[in-house]
Design a protein around this motif. Structure first.
Motif, PDB file in Angstrom:
ATOM      1  N   MET A  44       0.816  -1.220   0.000  1.00 12.24           N
ATOM      2  CA  MET A  44       0.000   0.000   0.000  1.00 12.24           C
ATOM      3  C   MET A  44       0.848   1.268   0.000  1.00 12.24           C
ATOM      4  N   ALA A  45       2.139   1.158   0.264  1.00 10.84           N
ATOM      5  CA  ALA A  45       3.006   2.324   0.396  1.00 10.84           C
ATOM      6  C   ALA A  45       2.986   3.234  -0.841  1.00 10.84           C
ATOM      7  N   PRO A  46       3.103   2.703  -2.063  1.00  9.95           N
ATOM      8  CA  PRO A  46       3.059   3.609  -3.229  1.00  9.95           C
ATOM      9  C   PRO A  46       1.722   4.350  -3.351  1.00  9.95           C
ATOM     10  N   SER A  47       0.631   3.695  -3.021  1.00  6.13           N
ATOM     11  CA  SER A  47      -0.677   4.359  -3.088  1.00  6.13           C
ATOM     12  C   SER A  47      -0.784   5.465  -2.055  1.00  6.13           C
ATOM     13  N   ILE A  48      -0.292   5.211  -0.856  1.00  2.00           N
ATOM     14  CA  ILE A  48      -0.320   6.225   0.192  1.00  2.00           C
ATOM     15  C   ILE A  48       0.563   7.410  -0.192  1.00  2.00           C
ATOM     16  N   ARG A  49       1.746   7.124  -0.748  1.00  2.25           N
ATOM     17  CA  ARG A  49       2.653   8.192  -1.176  1.00  2.25           C
ATOM     18  C   ARG A  49       2.025   9.011  -2.295  1.00  2.25           C
ATOM     19  N   ASP A  50       1.381   8.342  -3.247  1.00  2.00           N
ATOM     20  CA  ASP A  50       0.732   9.059  -4.351  1.00  2.00           C
ATOM     21  C   ASP A  50      -0.412   9.936  -3.846  1.00  2.00           C
ATOM     22  N   ALA A  51      -1.177   9.431  -2.881  1.00  2.00           N
ATOM     23  CA  ALA A  51      -2.267  10.226  -2.311  1.00  2.00           C
ATOM     24  C   ALA A  51      -1.718  11.453  -1.591  1.00  2.00           C
ATOM     25  N   GLY A  52      -0.633  11.277  -0.861  1.00  2.00           N
ATOM     26  CA  GLY A  52      -0.010  12.414  -0.176  1.00  2.00           C
ATOM     27  C   GLY A  52       0.525  13.447  -1.145  1.00  2.00           C
ATOM     28  N   THR A  53       1.125  12.977  -2.235  1.00  2.00           N
ATOM     29  CA  THR A  53       1.640  13.883  -3.257  1.00  2.00           C
ATOM     30  C   THR A  53       0.498  14.622  -3.945  1.00  2.00           C
ATOM     31  N   SER A  54      -0.592  13.932  -4.226  1.00  2.00           N
ATOM     32  CA  SER A  54      -1.756  14.574  -4.846  1.00  2.00           C
ATOM     33  C   SER A  54      -2.359  15.624  -3.925  1.00  2.00           C
ATOM     34  N   PHE A  55      -2.469  15.283  -2.647  1.00  2.00           N
ATOM     35  CA  PHE A  55      -3.006  16.241  -1.678  1.00  2.00           C
ATOM     36  C   PHE A  55      -2.104  17.474  -1.570  1.00  2.00           C
ATOM     37  N   ALA A  56      -0.792  17.252  -1.571  1.00  2.00           N
ATOM     38  CA  ALA A  56       0.145  18.380  -1.516  1.00  2.00           C
ATOM     39  C   ALA A  56       0.003  19.258  -2.756  1.00  2.00           C
ATOM     40  N   GLY A  57      -0.232  18.646  -3.907  1.00  2.00           N
ATOM     41  CA  GLY A  57      -0.440  19.414  -5.125  1.00  2.00           C
ATOM     42  C   GLY A  57      -1.709  20.247  -5.082  1.00  2.00           C
ATOM     43  N   VAL A  58      -2.764  19.678  -4.514  1.00  2.00           N
ATOM     44  CA  VAL A  58      -4.018  20.427  -4.380  1.00  2.00           C
ATOM     45  C   VAL A  58      -3.835  21.602  -3.428  1.00  2.00           C
ATOM     46  N   VAL A  59      -3.182  21.351  -2.297  1.00  2.00           N
ATOM     47  CA  VAL A  59      -2.939  22.435  -1.334  1.00  2.00           C
ATOM     48  C   VAL A  59      -2.032  23.501  -1.947  1.00  2.00           C
ATOM     49  N   ASN A  60      -1.048  23.078  -2.710  1.00  2.00           N
ATOM     50  CA  ASN A  60      -0.129  24.020  -3.355  1.00  2.00           C
ATOM     51  C   ASN A  60      -0.864  24.868  -4.389  1.00  2.00           C
TER      52      ASN A  60
END
Length: 64
Positions: A44-60
């Protein structure tokens, strides 16, 4: 790497805040950290990392 470091710092400060305000016991914080270490070795680690990166992009992308 910059997103990872800033996310770790933000989560670390948040955990420290909750521990200081007695909302989160130190034992609970340790258990949460151990859960994070164990999750990082699962499939699940790559999915969690991708979700975190997507969330950071939305916040950015938010401009005030």
């Amino acid at each position: 790497m910059v997103v990872s470091v800033s996310a770790v710092l933000l989560l670390g400060v948040t955990v420290l805040f909750f521990v200081r305000k007695s909302s989160l016991k130190p034992v609970h914080a340790i258990i949460c950290a151990l859960l994070g270490f164990y999750l990082s070795t699962t499939s699940m680690a790559p999915s969690i990392r991708d979700a975190g990166t997507s969330f950071a992009g939305v916040v950015n992308g938010i401009h005030f």
